[in-house]
Design a protein around this motif. Structure first.
Motif, PDB file in Angstrom:
ATOM      1  N   LYS A   1       3.374  24.713  56.460  1.00  0.00           N
ATOM      2  CA  LYS A   1       4.382  23.815  55.900  1.00  0.00           C
ATOM      3  C   LYS A   1       5.608  23.835  56.822  1.00  0.00           C
ATOM      4  O   LYS A   1       6.267  24.854  56.968  1.00  0.00           O
ATOM      5  CB  LYS A   1       4.781  24.233  54.482  1.00  0.00           C
ATOM      6  CG  LYS A   1       3.662  24.031  53.452  1.00  0.00           C
ATOM      7  CD  LYS A   1       3.470  25.261  52.633  1.00  0.00           C
ATOM      8  CE  LYS A   1       2.212  25.172  51.775  1.00  0.00           C
ATOM      9  NZ  LYS A   1       1.912  26.454  51.097  1.00  0.00           N
ATOM     10  N   LEU A   2       5.871  22.684  57.415  1.00  0.00           N
ATOM     11  CA  LEU A   2       6.901  22.577  58.435  1.00  0.00           C
ATOM     12  C   LEU A   2       7.873  21.461  58.070  1.00  0.00           C
ATOM     13  O   LEU A   2       7.457  20.346  57.747  1.00  0.00           O
ATOM     14  CB  LEU A   2       6.233  22.274  59.784  1.00  0.00           C
ATOM     15  CG  LEU A   2       7.108  21.910  60.977  1.00  0.00           C
ATOM     16  CD1 LEU A   2       8.025  23.074  61.341  1.00  0.00           C
ATOM     17  CD2 LEU A   2       6.233  21.530  62.167  1.00  0.00           C
ATOM     18  N   LEU A   3       9.167  21.766  58.123  1.00  0.00           N
ATOM     19  CA  LEU A   3      10.201  20.768  57.864  1.00  0.00           C
ATOM     20  C   LEU A   3      10.953  20.484  59.157  1.00  0.00           C
ATOM     21  O   LEU A   3      11.495  21.388  59.787  1.00  0.00           O
ATOM     22  CB  LEU A   3      11.184  21.258  56.795  1.00  0.00           C
ATOM     23  CG  LEU A   3      12.320  20.285  56.454  1.00  0.00           C
ATOM     24  CD1 LEU A   3      11.769  19.038  55.763  1.00  0.00           C
ATOM     25  CD2 LEU A   3      13.372  20.958  55.567  1.00  0.00           C
ATOM     26  N   LEU A   4      10.975  19.211  59.554  1.00  0.00           N
ATOM     27  CA  LEU A   4      11.734  18.769  60.717  1.00  0.00           C
ATOM     28  C   LEU A   4      12.965  18.031  60.204  1.00  0.00           C
ATOM     29  O   LEU A   4      12.839  17.094  59.421  1.00  0.00           O
ATOM     30  CB  LEU A   4      10.879  17.834  61.588  1.00  0.00           C
ATOM     31  CG  LEU A   4       9.472  18.332  61.961  1.00  0.00           C
ATOM     32  CD1 LEU A   4       8.750  17.290  62.802  1.00  0.00           C
ATOM     33  CD2 LEU A   4       9.541  19.671  62.689  1.00  0.00           C
ATOM     34  N   TYR A   5      14.140  18.440  60.642  1.00  0.00           N
ATOM     35  CA  TYR A   5      15.345  17.805  60.104  1.00  0.00           C
ATOM     36  C   TYR A   5      16.378  17.620  61.207  1.00  0.00           C
ATOM     37  O   TYR A   5      16.342  18.283  62.253  1.00  0.00           O
ATOM     38  CB  TYR A   5      15.936  18.644  58.966  1.00  0.00           C
ATOM     39  CG  TYR A   5      16.537  19.966  59.369  1.00  0.00           C
ATOM     40  CD1 TYR A   5      17.902  20.094  59.589  1.00  0.00           C
ATOM     41  CD2 TYR A   5      15.742  21.106  59.536  1.00  0.00           C
ATOM     42  CE1 TYR A   5      18.471  21.306  59.956  1.00  0.00           C
ATOM     43  CE2 TYR A   5      16.298  22.315  59.903  1.00  0.00           C
ATOM     44  CZ  TYR A   5      17.661  22.409  60.112  1.00  0.00           C
ATOM     45  OH  TYR A   5      18.204  23.619  60.493  1.00  0.00           O
ATOM     46  N   GLY A   6      17.298  16.708  60.969  1.00  0.00           N
ATOM     47  CA  GLY A   6      18.375  16.486  61.926  1.00  0.00           C
ATOM     48  C   GLY A   6      18.552  15.028  62.276  1.00  0.00           C
ATOM     49  O   GLY A   6      18.140  14.135  61.528  1.00  0.00           O
TER      50      GLY A   6
END
Length: 240
Positions: free
Chosen positions: A52-57
């Motif tokens: 489970k990977l969250l990419l943010y920005g």
């Protein structure tokens, strides 16, 4: 609404090594890929595998491209769903649609990429309007993430991590931040974009303090303008 009609099925051709990533981000992603490559051995030692990977920005800085690169490196099919297209007036229907997508990705052992995650993962508040339906949606999402099988990979992306419910954030073993590129990163990116073209078409006015996506659009617009001008001049001379 047929939820499956909103899913984009992609067989990624983007090479992860060609994606501009800071060293720490690249290292974390490579570790993730290696864990899935050696998943059976890790399980023999009782070790869990991150999935489970969250990419943010910042927008336009490579979150979607990175998801495609990860899927390609793992040799897995990629399912892309933009959550802004999924939210229905009836929250219960939204929850059922999301569950159908999770089930399909799990069956196929796919990489599931949920873009604009803040559309359904908003923090639960004490507002009377949110107490019932929105909380039930977030609770459903938490359950789906908790039981998502390790053989599959969930990648979510958001430009607004501050809007995501804290309980949802805790479900992601990896959270990777994407920032606006600096001058050096953009120069390297421009060099890569322009490399396939003849030298005289590579002479463009470079713009900085913008995202990778904006840089690509501006660079290609200038290249096309120069090329079209050459073609028009050639056509004029030919007519003469």
């Amino acid at each position: 609404m047929n939820i499956y009609d909103l899913i984009i099925h992609d067989q990624p051709t983007i090479q992860l090594e060609n994606i501009f990533l800071p060293g720490q981000n690249r290292q974390a992603i490579q570790q993730l890929i290696k864990e899935h490559r050696f998943i059976h051995t890790l399980h023999q030692y009782g070790l869990p595998v991150n999935n489970k990977l969250l990419l943010y920005g910042s927008s336009g800085c490579g979150k979607t491209t990175t998801a495609k690169g990860i899927a390609g490196a793992m040799n897995k099919p990629l399912m892309i769903l933009n959550l802004s297209n999924v939210v229905c007036p009836r929250i219960g229907e939204t929850a059922q649609n999301i569950k159908s997508v999770f089930d399909k990705a799990a069956r196929e052992g796919a990489v599931l990429f949920l873009d604009e995650f803040d559309q359904i993962g908003k923090a639960r508040s004490d507002d009377d309007k949110d107490v019932g339906e929105m909380r039930r949606l977030v609770n459903t999402l938490i359950q789906l993430i908790d039981y998502y099988p390790e053989k599959s990979l969930l990648i979510c992306a958001t430009n607004h991590i501050e809007m995501i419910d804290a309980a949802l954030l805790r479900r992601f073993q990896l959270r990777i931040r994407f920032e606006m590129p600096g001058t050096k990163e953009l120069d390297n990116y421009y060099e890569q974009l322009l490399a396939p073209f003849p030298p005289h078409l590579q002479q463009i006015d470079r713009t900085y303090n913008i995202s990778f996506a904006e840089a690509k659009d501006m660079a290609f617009t200038q290249v096309k303008s120069r090329l079209i001008a050459e073609l028009e001049l050639h056509a004029t001379l030919t007519e003469v």
